[in-house]
Design a protein around this motif. Structure first.
Motif, mmCIF file in Angstrom:
data_model
loop_
_atom_site.group_PDB
_atom_site.id
_atom_site.type_symbol
_atom_site.label_atom_id
_atom_site.label_comp_id
_atom_site.label_asym_id
_atom_site.label_seq_id
_atom_site.Cartn_x
_atom_site.Cartn_y
_atom_site.Cartn_z
ATOM 1 N N PRO A 5 0.818 -1.221 0.000
ATOM 2 C CA PRO A 5 0.000 0.000 0.000
ATOM 3 C C PRO A 5 0.847 1.264 0.000
ATOM 4 O O PRO A 5 1.991 1.259 0.457
ATOM 5 C CB PRO A 5 -0.821 -0.127 1.290
ATOM 6 N N PRO A 6 0.288 2.364 -0.502
ATOM 7 C CA PRO A 6 1.032 3.623 -0.578
ATOM 8 C C PRO A 6 1.190 4.311 0.773
ATOM 9 O O PRO A 6 1.994 5.235 0.898
ATOM 10 C CB PRO A 6 0.174 4.475 -1.515
ATOM 11 N N SER A 7 0.417 3.881 1.771
ATOM 12 C CA SER A 7 0.451 4.510 3.084
ATOM 13 C C SER A 7 0.119 3.468 4.146
ATOM 14 O O SER A 7 -0.664 2.539 3.886
ATOM 15 C CB SER A 7 -0.554 5.666 3.148
ATOM 16 N N PRO A 8 0.689 3.601 5.364
ATOM 17 C CA PRO A 8 0.396 2.644 6.443
ATOM 18 C C PRO A 8 -1.075 2.612 6.845
ATOM 19 O O PRO A 8 -1.511 1.657 7.494
ATOM 20 C CB PRO A 8 1.271 3.143 7.603
ATOM 21 N N GLN A 9 -1.846 3.631 6.478
ATOM 22 C CA GLN A 9 -3.259 3.650 6.858
ATOM 23 C C GLN A 9 -4.077 2.613 6.094
ATOM 24 O O GLN A 9 -5.186 2.273 6.499
ATOM 25 C CB GLN A 9 -3.861 5.033 6.631
ATOM 26 N N PHE A 10 -3.526 2.090 4.993
ATOM 27 C CA PHE A 10 -4.243 1.109 4.190
ATOM 28 C C PHE A 10 -3.761 -0.297 4.564
ATOM 29 O O PHE A 10 -2.609 -0.642 4.330
ATOM 30 C CB PHE A 10 -4.038 1.380 2.705
ATOM 31 N N HIS A 11 -4.673 -1.073 5.139
ATOM 32 C CA HIS A 11 -4.334 -2.393 5.660
ATOM 33 C C HIS A 11 -4.777 -3.499 4.703
ATOM 34 O O HIS A 11 -5.658 -3.294 3.859
ATOM 35 C CB HIS A 11 -4.995 -2.591 7.024
ATOM 36 N N PRO A 12 -4.197 -4.681 4.842
ATOM 37 C CA PRO A 12 -4.661 -5.809 4.017
ATOM 38 C C PRO A 12 -6.138 -6.100 4.260
ATOM 39 O O PRO A 12 -6.661 -5.868 5.353
ATOM 40 C CB PRO A 12 -3.776 -6.980 4.504
ATOM 41 N N LEU A 13 -6.787 -6.625 3.263
ATOM 42 C CA LEU A 13 -8.194 -6.960 3.353
ATOM 43 C C LEU A 13 -8.405 -8.077 4.372
ATOM 44 O O LEU A 13 -7.718 -9.085 4.358
ATOM 45 C CB LEU A 13 -8.686 -7.414 1.977
ATOM 46 N N ILE A 14 -9.392 -7.898 5.283
ATOM 47 C CA ILE A 14 -9.720 -8.935 6.251
ATOM 48 C C ILE A 14 -11.214 -9.147 6.284
ATOM 49 O O ILE A 14 -11.999 -8.275 5.896
ATOM 50 C CB ILE A 14 -9.206 -8.599 7.672
ATOM 51 N N ALA A 15 -11.626 -10.338 6.739
ATOM 52 C CA ALA A 15 -13.041 -10.673 6.782
ATOM 53 C C ALA A 15 -13.741 -9.892 7.878
ATOM 54 O O ALA A 15 -13.154 -9.522 8.897
ATOM 55 C CB ALA A 15 -13.220 -12.169 7.016
#
Length: 218
Positions: free
Chosen positions: A203-213
């Motif tokens: 991701p371009p920034s730490p605010q964007f996390h991997p997709l989770i259920a």
């Protein structure tokens, strides 16, 4: 480059699906909580029931698609901000064109109606998606989704933001999706990457996390 238009091996098995009683049931609940606390990797895959009948899942992990049409992943986007990638294989073609983004839930009836419609398939179920064209073998498309304030989707190719490739509004429950165009569809495929260790660019920034259920957000 384009334009816009249950078990640890299968996420987590809901407690309601475990037919145990007494202490065994209690142990099952504790074990499920332990999975969440220990950050056991989740496994997501393409959902054939929500995808076009002309789409093929081509690997055992269920995260690689080929064929033609719309393919949806089996987990909805619930986070305020998240990120995932698609790695494209052109299968010998010089370049490939795909559409990426999100789509609302689909079913077999949707595709039946689509088959009898005169409207091109790429205009059905893809209003929250963008077209990435001129892709070379091994190119990686990154998708950034933000739902707080103004919902927005931005597209990156090989780690670089693509000007003009964004969706500024989307509504309802949505799922990561990709549309494989008919041109070269016999060879073009794409792999869905959704965990930190799978990301090629990230991701371009730490605010964007991997997709989770959704269950893991509780």
């Amino acid at each position: 480059m384009g334009q816009c238009c249950c078990s640890p091996c299968k996420r987590f098995l809901p407690s309601s699906m475990i037919e145990f009683s007494g202490s065994v049931a209690a142990d099952a609940i504790i074990n499920e909580e332990s999975l969440l606390e220990n950050n056991i990797p989740q496994v997501h895959s393409i959902n054939p029931e929500m995808s076009s009948p002309s789409i093929r899942v081509t690997n055992d992990l269920g995260n690689e698609v080929a064929g033609y049409g719309l393919a949806l992943v089996d987990v909805s986007v619930e986070q305020e901000s998240c990120y995932w990638e698609w790695r494209v294989s052109t299968g010998g073609n010089p370049t490939a064109t795909v559409m990426v983004g999100v789509s609302n839930k689909r079913n077999s009836k949707f595709y039946e109606i689509l088959a009898s419609s005169s409207v091109p398939p790429e205009l059905h179920g893809t209003k929250f998606m963008c077209t990435a064209s001129g892709l070379k073998d091994g190119d990686v498309i990154g998708i950034v989704v933000q739902q707080s304030e103004l919902p927005m989707i931005q597209i990156f190719v090989n780690g670089e933001i693509e000007d003009g490739l964004q969706v500024t509004r989307f509504r309802g429950t949505v799922y990561p999706s990709i549309f494989l165009t008919q041109q070269g569809s016999d060879n073009v495929s794409a792999s869905f990457l959704y965990r930190d260790e799978q990301f090629i660019h990230g991701p371009p920034s730490p605010q964007f996390h991997p997709l989770i259920a959704e269950r893991s957000l509780m």
